[in-house]
Motif scaffolding. Structure first.
Motif, PDB file in Angstrom:
ATOM      1  N   UNK A 112      38.738  46.853  54.540  1.00 39.43           N
ATOM      2  CA  UNK A 112      39.070  46.589  53.144  1.00 39.43           C
ATOM      3  C   UNK A 112      38.891  47.853  52.313  1.00 39.43           C
ATOM      4  N   UNK A 113      39.684  47.972  51.269  1.00 40.84           N
ATOM      5  CA  UNK A 113      39.447  49.018  50.276  1.00 40.84           C
ATOM      6  C   UNK A 113      38.351  48.521  49.343  1.00 40.84           C
ATOM      7  N   UNK A 114      37.372  49.373  49.069  1.00 47.46           N
ATOM      8  CA  UNK A 114      36.207  48.971  48.278  1.00 47.46           C
ATOM      9  C   UNK A 114      36.131  49.815  47.018  1.00 47.46           C
ATOM     10  N   UNK A 115      35.960  49.137  45.893  1.00 46.07           N
ATOM     11  CA  UNK A 115      35.663  49.823  44.639  1.00 46.07           C
ATOM     12  C   UNK A 115      34.361  49.240  44.105  1.00 46.07           C
ATOM     13  N   UNK A 116      33.680  50.003  43.268  1.00 46.12           N
ATOM     14  CA  UNK A 116      32.380  49.583  42.755  1.00 46.12           C
ATOM     15  C   UNK A 116      32.453  49.411  41.242  1.00 46.12           C
ATOM     16  N   UNK A 117      31.896  48.322  40.768  1.00 48.65           N
ATOM     17  CA  UNK A 117      31.808  48.058  39.333  1.00 48.65           C
ATOM     18  C   UNK A 117      30.337  47.855  38.983  1.00 48.65           C
ATOM     19  N   UNK A 118      29.786  48.806  38.221  1.00 46.60           N
ATOM     20  CA  UNK A 118      28.358  48.770  37.910  1.00 46.60           C
ATOM     21  C   UNK A 118      28.017  47.676  36.908  1.00 46.60           C
ATOM     22  N   UNK A 119      28.935  47.391  35.998  1.00 42.61           N
ATOM     23  CA  UNK A 119      28.644  46.367  34.997  1.00 42.61           C
ATOM     24  C   UNK A 119      28.690  44.992  35.652  1.00 42.61           C
ATOM     25  N   UNK A 120      27.595  44.248  35.563  1.00 41.97           N
ATOM     26  CA  UNK A 120      27.524  42.952  36.202  1.00 41.97           C
ATOM     27  C   UNK A 120      28.404  41.945  35.468  1.00 41.97           C
ATOM     28  N   UNK A 121      29.017  41.051  36.246  1.00 43.12           N
ATOM     29  CA  UNK A 121      29.808  39.976  35.664  1.00 43.12           C
ATOM     30  C   UNK A 121      31.100  39.761  36.420  1.00 43.12           C
ATOM     31  N   UNK A 122      31.453  38.487  36.590  1.00 42.80           N
ATOM     32  CA  UNK A 122      32.699  38.151  37.290  1.00 42.80           C
ATOM     33  C   UNK A 122      33.901  38.825  36.640  1.00 42.80           C
ATOM     34  N   UNK A 123      33.997  38.742  35.328  1.00 38.67           N
ATOM     35  CA  UNK A 123      35.136  39.331  34.638  1.00 38.67           C
ATOM     36  C   UNK A 123      35.181  40.838  34.778  1.00 38.67           C
ATOM     37  N   UNK A 124      34.010  41.477  34.767  1.00 39.13           N
ATOM     38  CA  UNK A 124      33.965  42.921  34.947  1.00 39.13           C
ATOM     39  C   UNK A 124      34.515  43.312  36.315  1.00 39.13           C
ATOM     40  N   UNK A 125      34.151  42.550  37.339  1.00 37.33           N
ATOM     41  CA  UNK A 125      34.629  42.841  38.691  1.00 37.33           C
ATOM     42  C   UNK A 125      36.131  42.613  38.808  1.00 37.33           C
ATOM     43  N   UNK A 126      36.616  41.512  38.247  1.00 34.40           N
ATOM     44  CA  UNK A 126      38.058  41.232  38.322  1.00 34.40           C
ATOM     45  C   UNK A 126      38.851  42.309  37.586  1.00 34.40           C
ATOM     46  N   UNK A 127      38.394  42.676  36.402  1.00 33.19           N
ATOM     47  CA  UNK A 127      39.108  43.694  35.626  1.00 33.19           C
ATOM     48  C   UNK A 127      39.156  45.022  36.389  1.00 33.19           C
ATOM     49  N   UNK A 128      38.035  45.405  36.996  1.00 32.90           N
ATOM     50  CA  UNK A 128      38.011  46.642  37.776  1.00 32.90           C
ATOM     51  C   UNK A 128      38.996  46.558  38.941  1.00 32.90           C
ATOM     52  N   UNK A 129      39.097  45.369  39.555  1.00 30.95           N
ATOM     53  CA  UNK A 129      40.032  45.197  40.642  1.00 30.95           C
ATOM     54  C   UNK A 129      41.477  45.321  40.197  1.00 30.95           C
ATOM     55  N   UNK A 130      41.805  44.730  39.056  1.00 31.57           N
ATOM     56  CA  UNK A 130      43.166  44.843  38.533  1.00 31.57           C
ATOM     57  C   UNK A 130      43.515  46.291  38.220  1.00 31.57           C
ATOM     58  N   UNK A 131      42.560  47.007  37.648  1.00 30.40           N
ATOM     59  CA  UNK A 131      42.811  48.413  37.328  1.00 30.40           C
ATOM     60  C   UNK A 131      43.023  49.241  38.593  1.00 30.40           C
ATOM     61  N   UNK A 132      42.317  48.900  39.664  1.00 29.63           N
ATOM     62  CA  UNK A 132      42.405  49.672  40.903  1.00 29.63           C
ATOM     63  C   UNK A 132      43.571  49.249  41.792  1.00 29.63           C
ATOM     64  N   UNK A 133      44.145  48.083  41.548  1.00 32.55           N
ATOM     65  CA  UNK A 133      45.221  47.569  42.393  1.00 32.55           C
ATOM     66  C   UNK A 133      46.452  48.471  42.313  1.00 32.55           C
ATOM     67  N   UNK A 134      47.211  48.494  43.399  1.00 38.16           N
ATOM     68  CA  UNK A 134      48.393  49.350  43.481  1.00 38.16           C
ATOM     69  C   UNK A 134      49.694  48.559  43.572  1.00 38.16           C
ATOM     70  N   UNK A 135      49.598  47.272  43.855  1.00 32.23           N
ATOM     71  CA  UNK A 135      50.809  46.466  44.012  1.00 32.23           C
ATOM     72  C   UNK A 135      51.233  45.863  42.685  1.00 32.23           C
ATOM     73  N   UNK A 136      52.525  45.557  42.565  1.00 30.66           N
ATOM     74  CA  UNK A 136      53.040  44.965  41.335  1.00 30.66           C
ATOM     75  C   UNK A 136      52.499  43.554  41.138  1.00 30.66           C
TER      76      UNK A 136
END
Length: 222
Positions: A47-71
């Protein structure tokens, strides 16, 4: 396409979830401060792994959307309670119909999977959503949408209220939302951080109540 998996201490459940991803669906694990080796497990399984230091479900999802490469991007829990096998049909629905967002409605596969307090909270919150003309009976535990459009909604919640604010903003923007049934199974890991206790459910409802206010605001702040 990328599948965002927000994770906090999901080392036990994650291997099964990653192996269940259909062909062509690439795992993007967002580690939210795990101490059980979750990011190492994810990386070892490709898996590709990114790290989000700010705790919270929404923080993790937002970081994932920002890091995503697919449309087109999917978001699904990493605890094994939801089957990634449901994703291809959801993507087809998004691509083949006049739909902007496809979300899952949990259907328990056995008794006791969905504790009474979590089910009651969901009934209350989904009822509020329908009163706001958002046609759902669950709070979107799994979602498929277009990455840029999801980011452009401007969701600000970074805790458990994220999916609720997303639905409210999508409804206010006139998005066409489709809800489909998805199997809801026992977690593969430990106790759920939300439904596993009355306290966890209370925290989620508190965050989502705040999200109701946020989601009802326009971009101008009115």
């Amino acid at each position: 396409m990328d599948v965002v998996l927000p994770c906090l201490d999901e080392a036990d459940a994650l291997p099964g979830v990653l192996r269940a991803l259909p062909e062509g669906f690439d795992a993007l694990v967002v580690d939210n401060g795990s101490v059980d080796g979750t990011p190492e497990v994810a990386a070892a399984l490709g898996a590709r792994v990114v790290h989000e230091a700010r705790r919270g479900y929404g923080a993790a999802v937002h970081a994932g959307l920002e890091a995503a490469r697919s449309e087109v991007v999917a978001v699904i829990d990493a605890d094994g309670s939801l089957d990634p096998g449901a994703l291809p049909a959801m993507v087809r629905l998004l691509d083949d119909t006049a739909t902007d967002l496809v979300v899952g409605r949990r259907v328990p596969t056995e008794r006791g999977v969905w504790p009474w307090h979590a089910r009651a909270a969901n009934l209350l919150l989904s009822g509020v959503m329908r009163a706001r003309a958002v046609p759902v009976r669950d709070i979107a535990p799994v979602r498929v949408g277009r990455r840029r459009a999801l980011l452009d909604l401007g969701v600000t919640d970074r805790a458990f209220g994220y999916p609720l604010e997303l639905l409210i903003r999508a409804g206010s923007a006139g998005w066409r939302i489709r809800e489909v049934d998805v199997d809801y199974r026992p977690r593969a890991g430990g106790r759920s951080k939300v439904s596993g206790s009355v306290r966890g459910t209370y925290r989620a409802v508190r965050d989502m109540s705040t999200a109701l206010v946020r989601g009802g605001r326009t971009r101008s702040g009115r």
